[in-house]
Design a protein around this motif. Structure first.
Motif, mmCIF file in Angstrom:
data_model
loop_
_atom_site.group_PDB
_atom_site.id
_atom_site.type_symbol
_atom_site.label_atom_id
_atom_site.label_comp_id
_atom_site.label_asym_id
_atom_site.label_seq_id
_atom_site.Cartn_x
_atom_site.Cartn_y
_atom_site.Cartn_z
ATOM 1 N N UNK A 196 -11.889 -37.499 11.463
ATOM 2 C CA UNK A 196 -12.852 -37.369 10.365
ATOM 3 C C UNK A 196 -12.149 -37.035 9.058
ATOM 4 N N UNK A 197 -11.244 -36.093 9.110
ATOM 5 C CA UNK A 197 -10.568 -35.651 7.887
ATOM 6 C C UNK A 197 -9.719 -36.775 7.286
ATOM 7 N N UNK A 198 -9.116 -37.562 8.150
ATOM 8 C CA UNK A 198 -8.351 -38.703 7.659
ATOM 9 C C UNK A 198 -9.269 -39.670 6.910
ATOM 10 N N UNK A 199 -10.446 -39.911 7.477
ATOM 11 C CA UNK A 199 -11.397 -40.817 6.837
ATOM 12 C C UNK A 199 -11.959 -40.214 5.556
ATOM 13 N N UNK A 200 -12.217 -38.913 5.560
ATOM 14 C CA UNK A 200 -12.718 -38.267 4.343
ATOM 15 C C UNK A 200 -11.677 -38.318 3.233
ATOM 16 N N UNK A 201 -10.426 -38.062 3.602
ATOM 17 C CA UNK A 201 -9.353 -38.098 2.610
ATOM 18 C C UNK A 201 -9.237 -39.477 1.975
ATOM 19 N N UNK A 202 -9.364 -40.527 2.785
ATOM 20 C CA UNK A 202 -9.267 -41.899 2.261
ATOM 21 C C UNK A 202 -10.419 -42.236 1.337
ATOM 22 N N UNK A 203 -11.532 -41.474 1.456
ATOM 23 C CA UNK A 203 -12.695 -41.682 0.596
ATOM 24 C C UNK A 203 -12.705 -40.745 -0.611
ATOM 25 N N UNK A 204 -11.691 -39.895 -0.698
ATOM 26 C CA UNK A 204 -11.642 -38.947 -1.808
ATOM 27 C C UNK A 204 -12.489 -37.719 -1.602
ATOM 28 N N UNK A 205 -12.969 -37.502 -0.368
ATOM 29 C CA UNK A 205 -13.735 -36.296 -0.040
ATOM 30 C C UNK A 205 -12.741 -35.288 0.523
ATOM 31 N N UNK A 206 -12.135 -34.509 -0.351
ATOM 32 C CA UNK A 206 -11.036 -33.635 0.043
ATOM 33 C C UNK A 206 -11.474 -32.192 0.216
#
Length: 375
Positions: free
Chosen positions: A83-93
């Motif tokens: 999930x965190x990898x996907x959030x990071x790729x979306x700019x949701x840090x």
């Protein structure tokens, strides 16, 4: 064990009916509405975008308590990391504490041209051997000395030297690597696989030359022993300091040293199943270990994983942790993890909490070094 969202789909219905993950989650106690089973349900049943955009994946402590108790054996921590990898790729840090200090330090270290010169942190009375087949992996504890020594009393350089001295006192003289790089545990658990791999590849050739690698950091231990193998194909024989001292109990002389309580760090305990060894070493040295209300598999987290989400909710978890420690009546709280030590000492240093938690928080390496020296 299931390790991806796709793997979990086939058994998710059974898992969701159980609810053990939410019932055992420390964060669910302090953050209303944070429910691991709801998070997983949305990720797997068509609401992935909603869950990723919410940013709730950053609220997870990644303490692993839910996973230990999951009767279906789902790798919930792997799902959160995905999930965190996907959030990071979306700019949701996630909000990273101390990032203005730590980020530049690690960015500089990431360059292959930079040689950290770790040996400069070693005191003159520490014995090392460049030809030894046993390596002491120093980790980032000395680097964390500068930002946290004055503010919270964390002495990372001392912890490093105490760990090696403890090894020396049981007859082990390890090598150290001057150009050792960070294991990149935090980057991996923040979803940045690329940085993790970059650090790992820089470390790989040097680390593979050793028969055994010893570290005093549970995060380094887990990363080098498990993630390097699973994600990079690099197999290493890694041990935590407590395991090595437990193997050398015959060299530890016992005398009555009073009572201590012990904090099971998440990476050493739930992630690596190391519970007995630190206690055995402490007891061999003559300490009586007083157990907290929640210990071993059920131990409460220090509350701040990978420097992410250091907020009021996580502060409540640290408060509960120190309340448990005080309730044992012990005068010292022994912690095996440099970051756990920082986070718990940070609460003690909080001016709004001044004097509320009168217990000495001390690193396992320091306690054992002191005991061995007294012998």
């Amino acid at each position: 064990m299931a390790t991806t969202i796709a793997d979990a789909q086939n058994i998710f219905i059974q898992c969701y009916q159980c609810g053990v993950c939410s019932g055992s989650c420390p964060k669910s106690r302090v953050l209303p509405g944070f429910l691991p089973r709801r998070m997983l349900f949305q990720m797997i049943n068509g609401f992935e975008e909603r869950q990723l955009e919410s940013g709730l994946g950053w609220e997870c402590l990644t303490c692993g308590k839910c996973q230990v108790h999951c009767p279906q054996g789902i790798d919930i921590m792997g799902l959160v990391r995905d999930m965190r990898s996907k959030m990071t790729s979306r700019g949701v840090n996630g909000l990273v504490a101390h990032d203005s200090i730590l980020a530049p330090m690690y960015s500089i270290m990431a360059s292959p041209a930079i040689k950290p010169k770790k040996s400069m942190y070693l005191s003159d009375d520490v014995k090392t051997d460049p030809n030894s087949k046993t390596l002491f992996f120093i980790g980032c504890a000395p680097h964390l000395d500068a930002p946290f020594r004055d503010d919270v009393g964390f002495k990372g350089i001392d912890v490093t030297n105490d760990a090696i001295k403890a090894l020396n006192l049981v007859g082990i003289v390890p090598a150290v690597l001057d150009d050792e790089k960070c294991c990149a545990h935090d980057y991996l658990w923040r979803g940045d696989r690329a940085v993790f791999e970059a650090f790992g590849r820089q470390n790989a050739a040097a680390l593979q030359k050793f028969d055994t690698i010893i570290t005093a950091c549970p995060e380094c231990y887990r990363t080098l022993a498990v993630e390097y193998k699973d994600l990079l194909g690099i197999e290493l024989n890694v041990k935590h300091l407590s395991e090595v001292l437990a193997e050398n109990i015959d060299k530890i002389k016992s005398k009555d040293r009073g009572e201590v309580t012990y904090h099971d760090s998440c990476r050493l305990g739930r992630f690596m199943n190391i519970y007995d060894e630190p206690r055995e070493a402490l007891e061999a040295a003559g300490y009586t270990v007083k157990e907290m209300t929640e210990s071993r598999e059920d131990a409460l987290c220090c509350g701040v994983p990978t420097w992410v989400s250091c907020n009021d909710e996580n502060k409540k978890i640290r408060e509960q942790k120190l309340d448990y420690a005080l309730a044992t009546g012990a005068k010292r709280l022994v912690v095996p993890c440099p970051k756990c030590e920082i986070h718990l000492k940070c609460l003690q240093a909080d001016l709004s909490e001044e004097g509320k938690y009168p217990i000495e928080i001390v690193n396992f390496a320091t306690v054992m070094k002191e005991s061995l020296e007294e012998d």
